[in-house]
Write an enzyme that holds these catalytic residues in place. Structure first.
Site, PDB file in Angstrom:
ATOM      1  N   LYS A  26     -17.148  22.795   6.944  1.00 23.01           N
ATOM      2  CA  LYS A  26     -16.861  21.339   7.796  1.00 23.01           C
ATOM      3  C   LYS A  26     -15.568  22.053   8.813  1.00 23.01           C
ATOM      4  CE  LYS A  26     -17.877  18.307   4.627  1.00 23.01           C
ATOM      5  NZ  LYS A  26     -18.565  17.279   4.890  1.00 23.01           N
ATOM      6  N   ARG A  81     -21.866  12.773  -1.719  1.00 24.26           N
ATOM      7  CA  ARG A  81     -21.140  11.717  -0.854  1.00 24.26           C
ATOM      8  C   ARG A  81     -20.050  12.420  -1.430  1.00 24.26           C
ATOM      9  NH1 ARG A  81     -22.757   9.605  -6.705  1.00 24.26           N
ATOM     10  NH2 ARG A  81     -20.892  10.032  -7.809  1.00 24.26           N
ATOM     11  N   MET A  82     -19.902  12.992  -0.432  1.00 29.74           N
ATOM     12  CA  MET A  82     -19.010  13.972   0.087  1.00 29.74           C
ATOM     13  C   MET A  82     -17.373  13.280   0.964  1.00 29.74           C
ATOM     14  SD  MET A  82     -19.020  17.216  -1.644  1.00 29.74           S
ATOM     15  CE  MET A  82     -17.987  18.015  -0.695  1.00 29.74           C
ATOM     16  N   GLY A  83     -18.133  12.701   1.986  1.00 29.59           N
ATOM     17  CA  GLY A  83     -17.140  11.416   2.287  1.00 29.59           C
ATOM     18  C   GLY A  83     -15.809  11.936   3.563  1.00 29.59           C
ATOM     19  N   ASN A 116     -21.263   7.787   3.789  1.00 32.66           N
ATOM     20  CA  ASN A 116     -20.728   8.419   3.068  1.00 32.66           C
ATOM     21  C   ASN A 116     -19.421   7.493   3.917  1.00 32.66           C
ATOM     22  OD1 ASN A 116     -21.953   9.057   0.854  1.00 32.66           O
ATOM     23  ND2 ASN A 116     -21.903  10.770   1.832  1.00 32.66           N
ATOM     24  N   THR A 117     -18.950   7.118   4.446  1.00 29.39           N
ATOM     25  CA  THR A 117     -18.062   6.357   4.803  1.00 29.39           C
ATOM     26  C   THR A 117     -17.914   5.151   5.492  1.00 29.39           C
ATOM     27  OG1 THR A 117     -16.778   8.910   6.426  1.00 29.39           O
ATOM     28  CG2 THR A 117     -16.015   6.833   7.060  1.00 29.39           C
TER      29      THR A 117
HETATM   30  C1  LIG Z   1     -22.874  18.675   1.395  1.00 28.29           C
HETATM   31  C2  LIG Z   1     -23.762  18.069   2.571  1.00 28.29           C
HETATM   32  C3  LIG Z   1     -23.032  17.523   2.929  1.00 28.29           C
HETATM   33  C4  LIG Z   1     -23.286  17.144   4.445  1.00 28.29           C
HETATM   34  N1  LIG Z   1     -21.418  17.075   5.215  1.00 28.29           N
HETATM   35  C5  LIG Z   1     -22.162  16.616   6.926  1.00 28.29           C
HETATM   36  C6  LIG Z   1     -21.492  16.368   7.481  1.00 28.29           C
HETATM   37  O1  LIG Z   1     -20.186  16.284   7.581  1.00 28.29           O
HETATM   38  N2  LIG Z   1     -21.309  15.534   8.910  1.00 28.29           N
HETATM   39  C7  LIG Z   1     -23.290  15.260   9.178  1.00 28.29           C
HETATM   40  O2  LIG Z   1     -22.881  15.132  10.428  1.00 28.29           O
HETATM   41  N3  LIG Z   1     -23.807  16.028   8.651  1.00 28.29           N
HETATM   42  C8  LIG Z   1     -23.424  16.472   6.973  1.00 28.29           C
HETATM   43  N4  LIG Z   1     -24.232  16.526   6.523  1.00 28.29           N
HETATM   44  C9  LIG Z   1     -25.864  16.582   7.218  1.00 28.29           C
HETATM   45  C10 LIG Z   1     -26.377  17.789   7.511  1.00 28.29           C
HETATM   46  O3  LIG Z   1     -26.219  18.254   8.105  1.00 28.29           O
HETATM   47  C11 LIG Z   1     -28.286  17.688   6.834  1.00 28.29           C
HETATM   48  O4  LIG Z   1     -27.968  16.592   8.499  1.00 28.29           O
HETATM   49  C12 LIG Z   1     -29.280  16.795   6.418  1.00 28.29           C
HETATM   50  O5  LIG Z   1     -28.853  17.228   5.121  1.00 28.29           O
HETATM   51  C13 LIG Z   1     -30.129  16.599   6.690  1.00 28.29           C
HETATM   52  O6  LIG Z   1     -30.633  17.797   7.006  1.00 28.29           O
HETATM   53  P1  LIG Z   1     -31.356  19.365   5.184  1.00 28.29           P
HETATM   54  O7  LIG Z   1     -32.515  18.252   4.836  1.00 28.29           O
HETATM   55  O8  LIG Z   1     -31.525  20.561   5.543  1.00 28.29           O
HETATM   56  O9  LIG Z   1     -30.002  19.093   4.308  1.00 28.29           O
HETATM   57  C14 LIG Z   1     -24.230  17.594   4.700  1.00 28.29           C
HETATM   58  C15 LIG Z   1     -25.334  17.679   3.995  1.00 28.29           C
HETATM   59  C16 LIG Z   1     -24.636  18.023   2.906  1.00 28.29           C
HETATM   60  C17 LIG Z   1     -26.109  18.319   1.696  1.00 28.29           C
END
Ligand SMILES: Cc1cc2nc3c(=O)[nH]c(=O)nc-3n(C[C@H](O)[C@H](O)[C@H](O)COP(=O)(O)O)c2cc1C
Length: 345
Positions: A70, A116-118, A180-181
């Site tokens: 991030k 739900r990091m937010g 989460n926002t």
């Molecule tokens: C812990 C965590 C934090 C994430 N934070 C963000 C974020 O800040 N911004 C965002 O666009 N996607 C965020 N994602 C979503 C991922 O970029 C991705 O779109 C989503 O997890 C689906 O892909 P996956 O099944 O390979 O994890 C986050 C996912 C996880 C698991």
């Protein structure tokens, strides 16, 4: 080694603590010269893997999705695991803590995560400092708004992030799809979304002229929970605003078909990993078919095997990204996907 030795140990501990521990470990290993070793193990270099999309040359089509790095602290080191691009963020103008802990949960029986990091992040300016280092990889800048910013002022937050990152990233991602926002996903509605993207496009042109450089590609990251009508709106919006492409998809609010304990399933937040795979592929296929392949799509959601990645590419994705699969399968997954692509090229 990761799956059978490292993962079982890491999975004994709190997921968020493990995340930061891994960051520290990778940074340390890089300092003592492991970069070359990781590259020799994981990096697959071959002309046939190269892709040119929205004016950017990608060394291979497998990227790390947003939310992993991030604050742009580890993009160079993470690229040693074979990624063709790394997306940093989501970043907001001001630093924010995100939601109270505990906010990240492994659903091992489903090869999934609920988070739900937010938008916890150190703020866009801190990321800019990190991005002043030399880049060894293509960097996407994923931008959002602060939780305290009301939706009618959101455009300003996105513009601040856009301006700050303009000199430091290769492409932009407008994130209006995190669950989460509170209220954020309402920005996916046709009117506010068109306004937001038009403003960023105008800002792009203004900055490019002022700095005498090329405009940066702007992509929109969407939720997998949109209806067909909403997806059709997205196709119209891409055409109207002339943004460069779509990332499909973010995490889902659905809990359909999970095997994990009911209490885990009931944790609030976005679900990622294997249970998201089919829906995100469906969204990619819908957008690709209904738009007649009018724009590039980055496919993300539930990629745990090379076959999952190929499925997304066959459905119409031009590049893919990983997040949860990287946790469950380890860095070998990146190599497996690139190798599978070579085998069928
Ligand atoms: C812990 C965590 C934090 C994430 N934070 C963000 C974020 O800040 N911004 C965002 O666009 N996607 C965020 N994602 C979503 C991922 O970029 C991705 O779109 C989503 O997890 C689906 O892909 P996956 O099944 O390979 O994890 C986050 C996912 C996880 C698991």
């Amino acid at each position: 080694m990761y799956k059978y030795l490292l993962r079982p140990v890491l999975f004994l501990f709190d997921p968020e603590k493990v995340h930061y521990f891994i960051f520290g470990a990778v940074k340390f290993l890089d300092k003592i010269g492991f970069s070359k070793i990781f590259k020799s193990i994981y990096l697959v270099e071959d002309k046939r893997l190269e892709r040119n999309l929205f004016g950017i040359d990608f060394k291979n089509p497998v990227g790390l999705a947003a939310g992993f790095d991030k604050n742009a602290k580890l993009y160079n080191q993470l690229s040693d695991f074979g990624f063709g691009f790394i997306e940093i963020g989501t970043l907001t103008p001001k630093p924010q803590d995100g939601n109270p802990k505990k906010r990240l949960f492994r659903l091992k029986d489903d090869k999934a995560i609920i988070n739900r990091m937010g938008f916890n992040n150190l703020g866009v300016l801190e990321a800019v400092e990190q991005l002043k280092k030399e880049h060894r990889v293509i960097i996407g800048g994923n931008i959002g708004k602060n939780k305290i910013t009301p939706n009618d002022k959101a455009i300003l937050d996105y513009t601040i992030c856009f301006d700050s990152l303009f000199d430091h990233v290769d492409y932009f991602v407008v994130n209006v799809s995190s669950p989460n926002t509170p209220g954020l996903r309402e920005l996916q509605d046709k009117e506010p979304l068109t306004k937001l993207l038009n403003k960023l496009k105008a800002q792009n042109t203004k900055l490019a002229i002022k700095k005498n450089v090329k405009e940066k590609p702007i992509l929109l990251k969407i939720a997998p929970d949109l209806t067909d009508d909403q997806l059709l709106d997205i196709i119209t919006i891409v055409a109207d605003t002339k943004i460069e492409g779509i990332i499909a998809s973010n995490t889902t609010i659905s809990r359909e078909g999970l095997k994990s304990h009911q209490l885990l399933q009931e944790e609030k937040g976005g679900l990622s990993g294997a249970p998201l795979k089919n829906r995100s592929t469906e969204v990619i296929r819908f957008l690709s078919e209904k738009s007649n392949k009018a724009f590039p799509i980055i496919g993300v959601g539930g990629i745990n095997t090379a076959e999952d990645a190929l499925e997304k590419l066959d459905a119409g994705a031009d590049l893919v990204q990983l997040w949860t699969g990287f946790i469950y399968e380890g860095p070998a997954l990146v190599k497996k996907i690139n190798k599978a692509l070579l085998e069928r090229s």
